[in-house]
Design a protein around this motif. Structure first.
Motif, PDB file in Angstrom:
ATOM      1  N   PHE A  66       0.271  29.983 -15.307  1.00 12.22           N
ATOM      2  CA  PHE A  66       0.408  28.544 -15.462  1.00 12.22           C
ATOM      3  C   PHE A  66       1.845  28.266 -15.861  1.00 12.22           C
ATOM      4  CE2 PHE A  66      -4.119  29.076 -15.800  1.00 12.22           C
ATOM      5  CZ  PHE A  66      -4.599  27.991 -15.094  1.00 12.22           C
ATOM      6  N   ILE A  67       2.412  27.262 -15.241  1.00 13.67           N
ATOM      7  CA  ILE A  67       3.793  26.887 -15.513  1.00 13.67           C
ATOM      8  C   ILE A  67       3.800  25.427 -15.940  1.00 13.67           C
ATOM      9  CG2 ILE A  67       6.108  26.621 -14.523  1.00 13.67           C
ATOM     10  CD1 ILE A  67       5.217  28.678 -12.362  1.00 13.67           C
ATOM     11  N   GLN A  68       4.500  25.173 -17.031  1.00 15.19           N
ATOM     12  CA  GLN A  68       4.710  23.796 -17.469  1.00 15.19           C
ATOM     13  C   GLN A  68       6.156  23.440 -17.153  1.00 15.19           C
ATOM     14  OE1 GLN A  68       3.390  22.973 -21.525  1.00 15.19           O
ATOM     15  NE2 GLN A  68       2.295  24.929 -21.448  1.00 15.19           N
ATOM     16  N   ILE A  69       6.345  22.290 -16.535  1.00 13.52           N
ATOM     17  CA  ILE A  69       7.697  21.834 -16.233  1.00 13.52           C
ATOM     18  C   ILE A  69       7.920  20.519 -16.963  1.00 13.52           C
ATOM     19  CG2 ILE A  69       9.306  21.079 -14.444  1.00 13.52           C
ATOM     20  CD1 ILE A  69       8.033  23.002 -12.562  1.00 13.52           C
ATOM     21  N   SER A  70       9.009  20.474 -17.714  1.00  9.08           N
ATOM     22  CA  SER A  70       9.376  19.248 -18.430  1.00  9.08           C
ATOM     23  C   SER A  70      10.857  18.980 -18.192  1.00  9.08           C
ATOM     24  CB  SER A  70       9.071  19.396 -19.925  1.00  9.08           C
ATOM     25  OG  SER A  70       9.741  20.517 -20.453  1.00  9.08           O
ATOM     26  N   GLU A  71      11.316  17.851 -18.675  1.00 10.04           N
ATOM     27  CA  GLU A  71      12.726  17.472 -18.546  1.00 10.04           C
ATOM     28  C   GLU A  71      13.211  17.604 -17.103  1.00 10.04           C
ATOM     29  OE1 GLU A  71      15.097  19.493 -21.528  1.00 10.04           O
ATOM     30  OE2 GLU A  71      13.479  19.319 -22.989  1.00 10.04           O
ATOM     31  N   LEU A  72      12.484  16.980 -16.178  1.00  5.93           N
ATOM     32  CA  LEU A  72      12.843  17.031 -14.757  1.00  5.93           C
ATOM     33  C   LEU A  72      14.280  16.589 -14.530  1.00  5.93           C
ATOM     34  CD1 LEU A  72       9.890  15.641 -12.605  1.00  5.93           C
ATOM     35  CD2 LEU A  72      10.739  17.972 -12.702  1.00  5.93           C
ATOM     36  N   LYS A  73      14.966  17.309 -13.650  1.00  2.00           N
ATOM     37  CA  LYS A  73      16.343  16.987 -13.295  1.00  2.00           C
ATOM     38  C   LYS A  73      16.427  16.225 -11.975  1.00  2.00           C
ATOM     39  CE  LYS A  73      17.916  21.057 -15.747  1.00  2.00           C
ATOM     40  NZ  LYS A  73      18.451  22.410 -15.614  1.00  2.00           N
ATOM     41  N   ILE A  74      15.272  16.016 -11.341  1.00  2.00           N
ATOM     42  CA  ILE A  74      15.190  15.232 -10.110  1.00  2.00           C
ATOM     43  C   ILE A  74      14.030  14.255 -10.272  1.00  2.00           C
ATOM     44  CG2 ILE A  74      16.208  17.026  -8.638  1.00  2.00           C
ATOM     45  CD1 ILE A  74      13.402  17.822  -7.753  1.00  2.00           C
ATOM     46  N   THR A  75      13.866  13.354  -9.335  1.00  2.00           N
ATOM     47  CA  THR A  75      12.772  12.380  -9.451  1.00  2.00           C
ATOM     48  C   THR A  75      11.429  13.076  -9.209  1.00  2.00           C
ATOM     49  OG1 THR A  75      12.717  11.766  -7.121  1.00  2.00           O
ATOM     50  CG2 THR A  75      14.276  10.557  -8.542  1.00  2.00           C
TER      51      THR A  75
END
Length: 147
Positions: A66-75
Motif C-alpha cells: 500500500f502506498i500513500q501519496i501526499s503533497e502532490l506536485k501536480i494536479t
C-alpha cells in the motif's frame, strides 16, 4: 432488492461462472426469471462486471503493498491520468485527510517495489507499507441489513 436478489448475489460472488441453470436450481426459480434478475442487477449497477480473481503471487507479483501519496506536485487530474497507466497498481483511491491517494500495488520482489516508488517519487511524498499477511483479502458484498 429482495431476498432472492441477495441470495443471487451470494451465489454469483462465490462463483461468477455458475450457469443460469444451476442458479435456477439453487434459487428455485425458472431460468428466465434468474436471467431477468441478473440483467436487472446489471442495469441498476449492482453487478458491475463478471471477472476472475487472480492471485498476484501466482503470476509473479509476490509483493503486495500500500502506498500513500501526499503533497502532490501536480494536479489530481494529471496524477490520475498517470496512475491509470501504471500496470503495477491494482487500486487507487483519492481520499480525504493529509494523504491524497491510497494505492494498492502488486510487484515482483523488492526490486519491483523500488522501481515503482522511483516512478512515483516525482509526483509527491510517498509512504509505503508492505503487506505481511491478509486476514481479510476479499469479502463478498451484500446489503448491510442482511447476514
Amino acid at each position: 432488492m429482495d431476498q432472492i436478489d441477495i441470495d443471487l448475489l451470494k451465489l454469483l460472488q462465490s462463483d461468477s461462472r455458475m450457469p443460469i441453470s444451476e442458479l435456477s436450481k439453487h434459487l428455485a426459480l425458472s431460468r428466465p426469471s434468474v436471467s431477468e434478475r441478473v440483467h436487472r442487477l446489471q442495469e441498476r449497477g449492482v453487478i458491475k462486471e463478471f471477472s476472475a480473481r487472480v492471485s498476484p503471487a501466482a503470476v509473479g507479483r509476490d509483493t503486495t503493498l500500500f502506498i500513500q501519496i501526499s503533497e502532490l506536485k501536480i494536479t489530481p487530474l494529471e496524477f490520475e491520468r498517470l496512475i491509470k497507466e501504471e500496470t503495477d497498481v491494482i487500486e487507487c483511491h483519492r481520499v480525504t485527510g493529509q494523504t491524497s491517494y491510497f494505492i494498492k500495488a502488486a510487484v515482483s520482489k523488492i526490486e519491483g517495489l523500488a522501481l515503482l516508488v522511483d516512478r512515483l517519487i516525482p509526483y509527491g511524498k510517498i509512504n509505503t507499507s508492505v503487506v505481511l499477511s491478509s486476514p481479510v483479502s476479499y469479502r463478498h458484498i451484500l446489503p448491510q441489513d442482511t447476514k
